[in-house]
Scaffold this active site. Structure first.
Site, mmCIF file in Angstrom:
data_model
loop_
_atom_site.group_PDB
_atom_site.id
_atom_site.type_symbol
_atom_site.label_atom_id
_atom_site.label_comp_id
_atom_site.label_asym_id
_atom_site.label_seq_id
_atom_site.Cartn_x
_atom_site.Cartn_y
_atom_site.Cartn_z
ATOM 1 N N HIS A 1 0.793 -1.234 0.000
ATOM 2 C CA HIS A 1 0.000 0.000 0.000
ATOM 3 C C HIS A 1 0.823 1.280 0.000
ATOM 4 O O HIS A 1 0.288 2.364 -0.194
ATOM 5 C CB HIS A 1 -0.982 0.028 1.176
ATOM 6 C CG HIS A 1 -0.353 0.458 2.482
ATOM 7 N ND1 HIS A 1 0.397 -0.387 3.247
ATOM 8 C CD2 HIS A 1 -0.363 1.648 3.131
ATOM 9 C CE1 HIS A 1 0.824 0.265 4.321
ATOM 10 N NE2 HIS A 1 0.381 1.499 4.282
HETATM 11 C C1 UD1 Z 1 -2.146 5.793 5.606
HETATM 12 C C2 UD1 Z 1 -0.894 6.380 6.243
HETATM 13 C C3 UD1 Z 1 0.137 5.282 6.429
HETATM 14 C C4 UD1 Z 1 -0.438 4.090 7.160
HETATM 15 C C5 UD1 Z 1 -1.734 3.637 6.522
HETATM 16 C C6 UD1 Z 1 -2.376 2.584 7.377
HETATM 17 C C7 UD1 Z 1 -0.410 8.714 5.602
HETATM 18 C C8 UD1 Z 1 0.428 9.591 4.779
HETATM 19 N N1 UD1 Z 1 -0.271 7.382 5.384
HETATM 20 O O1 UD1 Z 1 -1.798 5.299 4.324
HETATM 21 O O2 UD1 Z 1 1.206 5.792 7.195
HETATM 22 O O3 UD1 Z 1 0.490 3.028 7.113
HETATM 23 O O4 UD1 Z 1 -2.642 4.746 6.402
HETATM 24 O O5 UD1 Z 1 -3.286 1.801 6.677
HETATM 25 O O6 UD1 Z 1 -1.159 9.183 6.432
HETATM 26 N N2 UD1 Z 1 -8.847 5.104 0.441
HETATM 27 C C9 UD1 Z 1 -10.121 4.593 0.265
HETATM 28 N N3 UD1 Z 1 -10.875 4.352 1.375
HETATM 29 C C10 UD1 Z 1 -10.446 4.615 2.645
HETATM 30 C C11 UD1 Z 1 -9.147 5.143 2.797
HETATM 31 C C12 UD1 Z 1 -8.365 5.368 1.695
HETATM 32 O O7 UD1 Z 1 -10.561 4.348 -0.840
HETATM 33 O O8 UD1 Z 1 -11.200 4.372 3.596
HETATM 34 C C13 UD1 Z 1 -7.991 5.322 -0.756
HETATM 35 C C14 UD1 Z 1 -8.087 6.704 -1.335
HETATM 36 O O9 UD1 Z 1 -7.936 6.618 -2.710
HETATM 37 C C15 UD1 Z 1 -6.857 7.390 -0.761
HETATM 38 C C16 UD1 Z 1 -5.852 6.247 -0.704
HETATM 39 O O10 UD1 Z 1 -6.634 5.098 -0.393
HETATM 40 O O11 UD1 Z 1 -6.415 8.463 -1.519
HETATM 41 C C17 UD1 Z 1 -4.754 6.419 0.296
HETATM 42 O O12 UD1 Z 1 -5.299 6.615 1.599
HETATM 43 P P1 UD1 Z 1 -4.497 7.480 2.699
HETATM 44 O O13 UD1 Z 1 -5.258 7.489 3.973
HETATM 45 O O14 UD1 Z 1 -4.108 8.782 2.127
HETATM 46 O O15 UD1 Z 1 -3.153 6.687 2.880
HETATM 47 P P2 UD1 Z 1 -2.863 5.153 3.188
HETATM 48 O O16 UD1 Z 1 -2.124 4.588 2.023
HETATM 49 O O17 UD1 Z 1 -4.069 4.424 3.642
#
Ligand code: UD1
Length: 357
Positions: A205
């Site tokens: 991820h």
């Molecule tokens: C985030 C944290 C990471 C942590 C991880 C735990 C940051 C920079 N990164 O990464 O340190 O290891 O969480 O899991 O804060 N999305 C969905 N549904 C959701 C959440 C996310 O579709 O409920 C998708 C969206 O397209 C989003 C992408 O996932 O843009 C990334 O989500 P984000 O929360 O920005 O970062 P993670 O990769 O989950």
């Protein structure tokens, strides 16, 4: 004393559930919880609250996804308002996400003492958004709860020694608390027709892997070449990138089982019974170690250096050949020394908050 706890992403719900239990076992501290909504899908958020019996957050900000600046600034705006109205005695943040960073900046600017759980971790790679988040948070914190001696040493190198405590890792508390129950409750092995110690568990991820087509392609090609079933719970971002880069055919194979993001008990059950774990997650590297399962890390560096030093974890990066070679030469040392504390980190933190602060 009033503590304002800020959570937003999956691993933070797990860590907060352990500390909330410890805090709620006494009456001197009242906890108020804010969920930023960084993770918002039911299988990334609600299910964790239900399963871990974590009380519904007092505030849900519903921030959702966005660029780093957009997401962090929206959180900052809302958290500042809440902090000004609640006036907590201390703000508590976990780990290294954008929710952690926003909570830290809001608290520091309002001169509210800040406590950081999982302080002192470093990958020494400033291209990782998480590294930026944790460095800033540590430098703004009043209380720094470190999971390992390495974390204490890292802080010392940056001139931080006041308010630093070695508490052990709160994820280890959680594993000891939930492991047996999770394995008993989970039906994931049957559901996926898996047998104990006869599959690999893989997760991808991190932006450095998902946002670069070549990296993602090489990792998935490695999975394609492995000799056992690969269980691959897909983070929503990874799923959409696979589609965008047209890499579907690499995982559309009988031995690769892609599944939706899994809840904590299924992940614990799958990790505990895997032949090995392949991951770019920080949490899963540690969990594998704590459960004595070999790990291959799909990154060039790790914050959890103890897992490598003790022989349980090999750093493979995204290179196909390297990943496949590391799986072929899996190492399973005889034991895993207790490098993450004694499973009582939550009570140690609660005690410090009550007595030393
Ligand atoms: C985030 C944290 C990471 C942590 C991880 C735990 C940051 C920079 N990164 O990464 O340190 O290891 O969480 O899991 O804060 N999305 C969905 N549904 C959701 C959440 C996310 O579709 O409920 C998708 C969206 O397209 C989003 C992408 O996932 O843009 C990334 O989500 P984000 O929360 O920005 O970062 P993670 O990769 O989950």
């Amino acid at each position: 004393m009033h503590i304002l706890t800020i959570v937003g992403a999956r691993p933070q719900f797990i860590k907060a559930s352990m500390l909330s239990k410890a805090i709620n076992s006494q009456s001197k501290i009242k906890e108020i919880m804010v969920h930023t909504g960084q993770h918002y899908d039911d299988n990334m958020s609600t299910i964790f609250f239900d399963q871990l019996k974590l009380a519904k957050p007092d505030y849900y900000l519903g921030i959702g996804s966005g660029s780093h600046g957009e997401q962090t600034s929206k959180m900052l705006l809302e958290l500042e308002k809440i902090m000004m109205s609640v006036k907590p005695d201390i703000v508590l943040v976990y780990g290294d996400t954008n929710s952690t960073l926003a909570g830290s900046i809001a608290a520091a600017k309002l001169h509210i003492p800040l406590a950081h759980v999982e302080a002192g971790l470093r990958s020494f790679n400033k291209k990782m958004p998480e590294e930026i988040n944790r460095v800033i948070t540590d430098h703004l914190s009043t209380l720094l709860f470190c999971p390992t001696q390495t974390a204490i040493d890292n802080l010392e190198h940056e001139g931080i020694s006041r308010g630093v405590y070695l508490t052990g890792d709160i994820m280890y508390d959680s594993i000891l608390y939930f492991k047996d129950h999770a394995i008993q409750q989970s039906t994931i092995l049957e559901d996926l027709s898996l047998t104990n110690n006869n599959y690999y568990l893989a997760t991808v991820h991190r932006a450095e892997n998902t946002d670069q087509p070549e990296h993602l392609k090489q990792i998935l090609t490695a999975f394609q070449q492995l000799d056992k079933t690969v269980v691959l719970p897909l983070h929503p971002r990874t799923k959409s990138k696979i589609k965008q880069y047209k890499l579907n055919e690499l995982i559309d194979l009988p031995h690769i089982k892609t599944v939706e993001p899994l809840h904590y008990f299924d992940m614990l059950a799958l990790t505990a019974q895997a032949t090995a774990v392949l991951t770019d997650s920080g949490g899963l590297q540690k969990e594998a170690y704590m459960l004595q399962i070999p790990c291959i890390t799909l990154r060039q560096e790790t914050e959890w250096i103890e897992t490598v030093q003790t022989g349980w974890n090999q750093l493979a990066g995204y290179n196909t050949k390297q990943i496949v070679n590391n799986v072929r030469n899996l190492k399973t040392p005889n034991h895993s020394p207790p490098r993450f504390g004694d499973g009582k980190a939550a009570y140690a933190i609660q005690h410090i908050l009550m007595n030393d602060f």
